[in-house]
Design a protein around this motif. Structure first.
Motif, PDB file in Angstrom:
ATOM      1  N   ASN A  68      44.754  10.396  30.625  1.00  0.00           N
ATOM      2  CA  ASN A  68      45.108  10.190  32.031  1.00  0.00           C
ATOM      3  C   ASN A  68      43.976   9.482  32.769  1.00  0.00           C
ATOM      4  OD1 ASN A  68      43.182  12.193  32.310  1.00  0.00           O
ATOM      5  ND2 ASN A  68      44.674  13.814  32.705  1.00  0.00           N
ATOM      6  N   LEU A  69      43.983   9.673  34.076  1.00  0.00           N
ATOM      7  CA  LEU A  69      43.014   8.979  34.924  1.00  0.00           C
ATOM      8  C   LEU A  69      41.569   9.311  34.566  1.00  0.00           C
ATOM      9  CD1 LEU A  69      42.579   7.166  37.401  1.00  0.00           C
ATOM     10  CD2 LEU A  69      42.875   9.197  38.839  1.00  0.00           C
ATOM     11  N   VAL A  70      41.338  10.518  34.070  1.00  0.00           N
ATOM     12  CA  VAL A  70      39.972  10.903  33.690  1.00  0.00           C
ATOM     13  C   VAL A  70      39.486  10.016  32.544  1.00  0.00           C
ATOM     14  CG1 VAL A  70      38.505  12.747  32.823  1.00  0.00           C
ATOM     15  CG2 VAL A  70      40.323  13.275  34.454  1.00  0.00           C
TER      16      VAL A  70
ATOM     17  N   PHE B 297      40.737   7.129  31.663  1.00  0.00           N
ATOM     18  CA  PHE B 297      40.647   5.756  32.187  1.00  0.00           C
ATOM     19  C   PHE B 297      39.317   5.567  32.919  1.00  0.00           C
ATOM     20  CE2 PHE B 297      41.186   2.797  35.723  1.00  0.00           C
ATOM     21  CZ  PHE B 297      41.707   1.675  35.087  1.00  0.00           C
ATOM     22  N   SER B 298      38.935   6.580  33.704  1.00  0.00           N
ATOM     23  CA  SER B 298      37.701   6.472  34.487  1.00  0.00           C
ATOM     24  C   SER B 298      36.471   6.423  33.580  1.00  0.00           C
ATOM     25  CB  SER B 298      37.578   7.664  35.441  1.00  0.00           C
ATOM     26  OG  SER B 298      38.663   7.687  36.332  1.00  0.00           O
ATOM     27  N   ILE B 299      36.498   7.238  32.515  1.00  0.00           N
ATOM     28  CA  ILE B 299      35.371   7.208  31.570  1.00  0.00           C
ATOM     29  C   ILE B 299      35.273   5.833  30.915  1.00  0.00           C
ATOM     30  CG2 ILE B 299      34.500   8.168  29.390  1.00  0.00           C
ATOM     31  CD1 ILE B 299      35.765  10.866  30.259  1.00  0.00           C
TER      32      ILE B 299
END
Lengths: 286, 341
Positions: free
Chosen positions: B294-296, B298-300
């Motif tokens: 998820n977004l986590v 993607f952010s990493i």
């Protein structure tokens, strides 16, 4: 100076060359516009029969003929931007992903509002196109493109741009606190993202503690309050200033023993209880 | 010592046990601080994960739906204080109104078939918007409300009884402000799994998965071999394929329902000179190893995009992404494919 009305003719050119299954296309709804007027150019993805989940493009435009005034990402098929569309020296670069992929004929990627400047002739065109299949391996897709040729000439009528109003707040969203050994040295960080179905997102602000203490931020955001003992607010603000605030109450339901006052109080009361028990015990012996 | 005093002492001693529990908890927390994941130690209302003293949390409804509370239709949600919100549950069937008469709220209903008693997840623009548990025949009904007018991309996927995730049903939709739209007849593709990553030429490879009950499932092995199997009453199907006719090479298997258009995910296996069972069940794209993409994640990945990555993250990149020692758009494509919110 005699006021001249200029016309901007926007003609889509499908460049001859190898045919590709999928393409990125530049399109505009208008073909005539006066000088110093606004016009919109849209970027569409036509995936044909391939599901595409990642795109990248550079879009160059003749700086002497026009100026980029605004980027609009509202209603984009791109859910998460790796590189938000940004302009530098007449080149707009963008890249982003579509979770689950996009497989259709006309998916809006982004829109650009330009202001025409003066006579001239040129092309708004793509460079460095990249597309990847939604296949779990990131297989590259050959992307074709259709560019926009434009000419500016004097015509009697003047194009009056439609300025879109936008009173729609960004979509609701839930920020998430997380930590990873591979990011910010294992410290807590905050991730957040939302979309705006109006003209598009502008920026985010993170407020630690209260909404008077906000700073412009990007996700992932390194949390200052690593104790996680307060509130965090995230403001999503669109290009017209409409904002949506999401909050996380980290204190609520937090571990009660993280509060040292509670610990001290329990220890003191326990010592008192021990003293009382001892006293009762001594009396009973007597 | 009389009975009264014993009771009195017991009463006063009880806080000491409590204190002991605190000490143990503090020790546990201290120990946990040295481990990778301390997030689970912090109860947060609003983190999409149901924790102690919460009925639910955000999108984590603990597999409950309106039917769990005796209602026939609607969507269960979680209040900001992490209690169940039944306000959208109803005994009345929602209107079928694809682009029809305007109503006050902007909603989209999805109805379709997954697998019996499976978890069905609806994502809106890449973020989980609703969860439901399908019925005994795999039927499900889900709702997303509070939408604005505009373009959305909805994804629906299901998780079968072995925890395998289906491919996503992707539905781009222009939502009209103030209207209720219903998307019917969503038929999710079967799930698919194999028992070996490498199979010795001539040996069997078992292909299995889940579909709707009593359903004909087409299994495609590479481009040449195609077989049809029928799922049982639980929707499970299995087929043992002999590899004698295959040359030593890489192959991809996928499946689809005879009635549907959507294909399952493709799974790769190798025909070689030994049998290697499937062992690494780590989820591609799951960079923080929380079972979600998820977004986590993607952010990493975005943090390391076009940067030199550390040796520790290089291992993660090797296992969970394309193993080229850097983060580029190929990696983002892998994350987008495995994205499950």
């Amino acid at each position: 100076m005699t006021k001249k009305t200029l016309s901007l003719f926007l003609i889509a050119l499908f460049f001859a060359g190898p045919s590709y299954a999928a393409s990125l296309d530049l399109q505009s709804a208008v073909d005539k516009v006066g000088a110093n007027s606004y016009f919109q150019v849209d970027v569409f993805l036509n995936s044909e029969d391939v599901s595409i989940n990642t795109v990248q493009a550079d879009i160059s435009f003749p700086k002497d003929m026009m100026q980029l005034k605004e980027v609009r990402n509202g209603n984009s098929i791109v859910s998460f931007w790796v590189d938000q569309p940004k302009e530098k020296d007449g080149v707009i670069s963008l890249s982003g992903i579509i979770p689950g992929g996009y497989n259709d004929k006309k998916g809006l990627v982004s829109s650009f509002i330009f202001e025409s400047k003066d006579y001239g002739s040129g092309v708004i065109k793509f460079d460095n196109l990249e597309g990847y299949m939604n296949d779990g391996s990131g297989t590259p897709v050959k992307l074709g493109s259709s560019n926009l040729r434009l000419e500016i000439a004097a015509v009697p009528e003047e194009y009056v741009p439609v300025v879109m109003e936008d009173y729609t707040k960004p979509e609701e969203f839930v920020p998430e606190v997380n930590r990873s050994d591979d990011l910010f040295d294992g410290k807590y960080f905050l991730v957040f993202s939302t979309q705006d179905k109006g003209l598009g997102m502008d920026h985010y602000e993170v407020c630690e503690g209260n909404t008077d203490n906000c700073i412009e931020a990007e996700s992932p955001y390194l949390i200052s309050n690593q104790g996680l003992d307060g509130k965090i607010f995230v403001k999503a603000i669109d290009t017209k200033g409409n904002e949506r605030i999401a909050s996380l109450d980290l204190k609520k339901d937090g571990n009660w023993y993280s509060n040292w006052i509670v610990i001290v109080a329990i220890i003191l009361s326990s010592l008192l209880i021990i003293y009382l028990i001892k006293k009762i015990w001594t009396r009973s012996k007597k | 010592m009389n009975k009264k005093k014993i009771i009195l002492i017991a009463f006063f001693l009880s806080p000491l046990f409590f204190l002991g529990k605190i000490s143990l908890d503090l020790i546990a927390v201290s120990a946990a601080n040295t481990t990778i994941n301390i997030t689970s130690k912090i109860a947060i209302c609003g983190n999409n994960a149901k924790e102690v003293d919460e009925d639910c949390d955000g999108l984590d409804l603990t597999n409950k739906n309106c039917q769990s509370f005796g209602y026939r239709y609607g969507t269960l949600s979680c209040s900001p204080s992490c209690d169940f919100n039944l306000s959208s549950c109803s005994q009345d069937e929602p209107p079928i109104n694809y682009g029809g008469n305007p109503v006050s709220e902007t909603k989209v209903f999805f109805r379709g078939i997954a697998y019996p008693q499976s978890n069905v997840v609806l994502m809106k623009d890449g973020q989980i918007a609703s969860k439901a548990v399908s019925g005994s025949k795999g039927e499900f009904s889900m709702e997303v409300s509070g939408l604005s007018g505009g373009n959305y991309i909805f994804n629906i996927y299901a998780i079968d009884d072995k925890g395998i995730t289906s491919s996503s049903f992707v539905f781009p939709l222009k939502v009209i402000q103030g209207e209720t739209m219903t998307i019917d007849d969503v038929l999710l593709a079967p799930t698919i799994a194999i028992d070996k990553n490498e199979v010795k030429k001539g040996d069997d490879i078992i292909v299995s998965g889940q579909s709707s009950p009593q359903n004909d499932v087409l299994i495609f092995i590479d481009l040449v071999n195609q077989v049809t199997v029928t799922s049982d009453s639980r929707g499970s199907y299995s087929y043992s394929f002999n590899t004698a006719s295959l040359a030593e090479n890489d192959y991809y298997i996928r499946a689809k329902s005879v009635k549907g258009e959507s294909y399952s995910k493709s799974v790769k296996f190798i025909v070689g000179d030994s049998n290697v069972p499937v062992s690494d069940k780590s989820l591609k794209g799951d960079l923080n190893n929380d079972g979600k993409v998820n977004l986590v994640d993607f952010s990493i990945a975005a943090y390391w995009y076009d940067k030199d990555i550390t040796p520790s993250f290089s291992k993660v990149e090797g296992q969970r992404l394309n193993d080229d020692g850097r983060i580029n758009l190929v990696d983002f494509s892998i994350i987008a494919f495995y994205w499950n919110g």
